[in-house]
Each structure stands twice: as structure tokens, then as C-alpha cells.
Design a protein around this motif. Structure first.
Motif, PDB file in Angstrom:
ATOM      1  N   SER A  95       3.297   0.606   3.925  1.00  0.00           N
ATOM      2  CA  SER A  95       4.596   0.259   2.408  1.00  0.00           C
ATOM      3  C   SER A  95       4.837  -0.762   4.109  1.00  0.00           C
ATOM      4  O   SER A  95       5.481  -1.337   2.886  1.00  0.00           O
ATOM      5  N   LEU A  96       4.759  -0.652   5.458  1.00  0.00           N
ATOM      6  CA  LEU A  96       4.377  -2.455   5.727  1.00  0.00           C
ATOM      7  C   LEU A  96       3.921  -3.719   4.132  1.00  0.00           C
ATOM      8  O   LEU A  96       3.673  -4.988   4.090  1.00  0.00           O
ATOM      9  N   ILE A  97       2.201  -3.135   4.539  1.00  0.00           N
ATOM     10  CA  ILE A  97       1.690  -3.986   3.543  1.00  0.00           C
ATOM     11  C   ILE A  97       2.693  -4.252   1.597  1.00  0.00           C
ATOM     12  O   ILE A  97       2.471  -5.279   1.053  1.00  0.00           O
ATOM     13  N   MET A  98       2.583  -2.627   1.733  1.00  0.00           N
ATOM     14  CA  MET A  98       3.472  -3.174   0.671  1.00  0.00           C
ATOM     15  C   MET A  98       4.646  -4.400   0.354  1.00  0.00           C
ATOM     16  O   MET A  98       5.069  -5.121  -1.077  1.00  0.00           O
ATOM     17  N   ALA A  99       5.052  -4.706   1.452  1.00  0.00           N
ATOM     18  CA  ALA A  99       7.102  -4.857   1.156  1.00  0.00           C
ATOM     19  C   ALA A  99       5.827  -6.119   1.229  1.00  0.00           C
ATOM     20  O   ALA A  99       6.412  -7.543   1.360  1.00  0.00           O
ATOM     21  N   TYR A 100       4.904  -6.996   2.040  1.00  0.00           N
ATOM     22  CA  TYR A 100       4.265  -8.382   1.994  1.00  0.00           C
ATOM     23  C   TYR A 100       3.904  -8.561   1.024  1.00  0.00           C
ATOM     24  O   TYR A 100       3.808  -9.561   0.630  1.00  0.00           O
ATOM     25  N   LEU A 101       3.067  -7.327   0.086  1.00  0.00           N
ATOM     26  CA  LEU A 101       2.684  -8.076  -1.338  1.00  0.00           C
ATOM     27  C   LEU A 101       3.738  -8.869  -2.187  1.00  0.00           C
ATOM     28  O   LEU A 101       3.847  -9.489  -2.438  1.00  0.00           O
ATOM     29  N   MET A 102       5.070  -7.856  -1.578  1.00  0.00           N
ATOM     30  CA  MET A 102       6.401  -8.378  -2.526  1.00  0.00           C
ATOM     31  C   MET A 102       6.364  -9.598  -2.113  1.00  0.00           C
ATOM     32  O   MET A 102       6.811 -10.093  -2.869  1.00  0.00           O
ATOM     33  N   LEU A 107       4.615  -9.787  -5.860  1.00  0.00           N
ATOM     34  CA  LEU A 107       4.488  -8.507  -6.529  1.00  0.00           C
ATOM     35  C   LEU A 107       5.715  -8.071  -6.850  1.00  0.00           C
ATOM     36  O   LEU A 107       5.768  -7.504  -5.515  1.00  0.00           O
ATOM     37  N   SER A 108       6.119  -7.147  -7.909  1.00  0.00           N
ATOM     38  CA  SER A 108       7.039  -6.308  -7.934  1.00  0.00           C
ATOM     39  C   SER A 108       6.418  -5.340  -6.882  1.00  0.00           C
ATOM     40  O   SER A 108       5.383  -4.044  -6.631  1.00  0.00           O
ATOM     41  N   LEU A 109       7.381  -4.083  -6.406  1.00  0.00           N
ATOM     42  CA  LEU A 109       7.064  -2.988  -6.046  1.00  0.00           C
ATOM     43  C   LEU A 109       5.600  -1.934  -6.660  1.00  0.00           C
ATOM     44  O   LEU A 109       4.764  -1.166  -6.053  1.00  0.00           O
ATOM     45  N   ARG A 110       6.081  -1.814  -7.972  1.00  0.00           N
ATOM     46  CA  ARG A 110       5.648  -1.033  -8.792  1.00  0.00           C
ATOM     47  C   ARG A 110       3.682  -1.605  -8.755  1.00  0.00           C
ATOM     48  O   ARG A 110       2.563  -1.138  -8.315  1.00  0.00           O
ATOM     49  N   ARG A 111       3.898  -3.078  -8.637  1.00  0.00           N
ATOM     50  CA  ARG A 111       2.285  -3.619  -8.955  1.00  0.00           C
ATOM     51  C   ARG A 111       1.622  -3.277  -7.130  1.00  0.00           C
ATOM     52  O   ARG A 111       0.058  -3.829  -7.325  1.00  0.00           O
ATOM     53  N   ALA A 112       2.806  -3.505  -6.502  1.00  0.00           N
ATOM     54  CA  ALA A 112       2.316  -3.505  -5.088  1.00  0.00           C
ATOM     55  C   ALA A 112       1.900  -2.569  -4.310  1.00  0.00           C
ATOM     56  O   ALA A 112       0.410  -2.099  -3.840  1.00  0.00           O
ATOM     57  N   SER A 145      11.814  -2.081 -10.349  1.00  0.00           N
ATOM     58  CA  SER A 145      10.466  -1.993 -10.802  1.00  0.00           C
ATOM     59  C   SER A 145      10.166  -0.266 -10.745  1.00  0.00           C
ATOM     60  O   SER A 145       9.499   0.235 -11.286  1.00  0.00           O
ATOM     61  N   MET A 146      10.518   0.358  -9.910  1.00  0.00           N
ATOM     62  CA  MET A 146      10.259   2.176  -9.278  1.00  0.00           C
ATOM     63  C   MET A 146      11.762   2.555  -8.999  1.00  0.00           C
ATOM     64  O   MET A 146      12.664   2.497  -9.191  1.00  0.00           O
ATOM     65  N   ARG A 147      11.496   3.948  -9.402  1.00  0.00           N
ATOM     66  CA  ARG A 147      12.657   4.862  -9.061  1.00  0.00           C
ATOM     67  C   ARG A 147      12.179   5.784  -8.285  1.00  0.00           C
ATOM     68  O   ARG A 147      11.051   6.390  -8.399  1.00  0.00           O
ATOM     69  N   MET A 148      13.370   6.440  -8.137  1.00  0.00           N
ATOM     70  CA  MET A 148      13.200   8.569  -7.844  1.00  0.00           C
ATOM     71  C   MET A 148      13.467   8.817  -8.742  1.00  0.00           C
ATOM     72  O   MET A 148      14.244   9.240  -8.964  1.00  0.00           O
ATOM     73  N   VAL A 149      12.719  10.274  -7.850  1.00  0.00           N
ATOM     74  CA  VAL A 149      13.005  11.089  -9.511  1.00  0.00           C
ATOM     75  C   VAL A 149      12.640  12.693  -8.741  1.00  0.00           C
ATOM     76  O   VAL A 149      11.894  12.932  -7.785  1.00  0.00           O
TER      77      VAL A 149
END
Length: 176
Positions: A95-102, A107-112, A145-149
């Protein structure tokens, strides 16, 4: 899978690899981001710095409070490479790495998520961390770029198609 290389200078792992001096030295790790929630004594390596992220792997834990400080510290690490770890390398650290990539790679969250998942196929941030990442994405880019389902397996993230990317408040679509 012991250590996953996400970018040329950014690695992801669980606790065991972070405590292995051979892992750290062979990858020229100069910054460790400890998201395990544990006080850890690392092998003594010259120039090694440690950033503590004292958050438990629980949906209501405030991991989002650390997205900016951790991303900035990773970005500022010019002396070597960075290892981000939690206990298993499955929820907090990705999660922390995805935040960094954004934040720093744009990057979008989807791409990260795709980038991290390609390197570490068993990541699974908890639903609360996904929501915090989606809020962060909206703050950075003004859209999601994401949603929760809701699924038979619980509430899970779902990638939006480009035409669906939302501009209003993030919807946590719970009726699927």
C-alpha cells in the motif's frame, strides 16, 4: 517470494528478508521503511536509515497518514535503494509503495497496483487501505481508477474502465 523489486531502486518484502544482512547489502539498501508495527533491530550496515510506520494491518488503521511522509522519504533517498517491508509484504508495505508510485511516478492507483502485483503476485491490501489509497488518488489526481465492490469473498477493489473513471466523490459500490 523473499524480496520483490518494484522499480530499479525500490524493493518490497516481509520481515524475514529485511533482517537478512546479505539481502540488504546485495541490493545496496540504504533506507528501510518498517511498516511491520514491530520494533525491529536490523543488521548494522553503514549508512542504513530506518523509517518507522507504526500501523497495524487493520482496516481502520490510519496508514494514509503516512502516504506523503513515506513517499517523500523514498523519493529523497539518493544514497542507495529502499526496502519497504511489513510482516509478510502483503498489505501495509505494498500500500505504501502504491502511494509512492502515484505521488512520484504519476501512476493511477490501478496502474500502481498492476506494477506491484506483477512483481509480487500475492499482495492483498485490506479493504481499509484500499479506501485510503482511493482517497489519496482522488486528492492527487481528482479522480479514481478503482472502486470497492461487494463480492462473495467480501469487499474487494475493482478497476474502473477508462470511460468509468469517476470524478465525483469516490463511490464504494457495495451492491453487486
Amino acid at each position: 517470494m523473499a524480496v520483490s523489486q518494484v522499480t530499479p531502486v525500490l524493493f518490497l518484502s516481509g520481515l524475514d528478508s529485511a533482517l537478512n544482512p546479505a539481502v540488504l547489502s546485495s541490493r545496496n539498501i540504504s533506507l528501510i521503511v518498517n511498516a511491520s508495527g514491530l520494533d525491529v533491530v536490523y543488521p548494522p550496515l553503514d549508512g542504513m536509515q530506518v523509517l518507522q510506520v507504526p500501523v497495524q494491518d487493520r482496516p481502520h488503521a490510519p496508514l494514509g497518514h503516512y502516504f506523503d511522509p513515506v513517499a517523500e522519504r523514498i523519493h529523497q533517498n539518493q544514497t542507495g535503494r529502499t526496502l519497504v517491508h511489513c510482516s509478510a509484504g502483503r498489505s501495509r508495505s505494498p500500500s505504501l509503495i502504491m502511494a509512492y508510485l502515484m505521488r512520484f511516478e504519476g501512476l493511477s492507483l490501478r496502474r500502481a497496483h498492476e506494477v506491484v502485483l506483477d512483481q509480487r503476485p500475492f499482495i492483498r491490501p485490506n479493504a481499509g487501505f484500499w479506501r485510503q489509497l482511493m482517497d489519496y488518488e482522488r486528492t492527487l489526481f481528482g479522480r479514481n481508477s478503482m472502486r470497492m465492490v461487494r463480492t462473495a469473498s467480501g469487499v474487494l477493489p475493482e478497476a474502473l474502465r477508462d470511460s468509468e473513471e469517476s470524478n465525483p466523490e469516490p463511490e464504494y459500490c457495495l451492491n453487486v
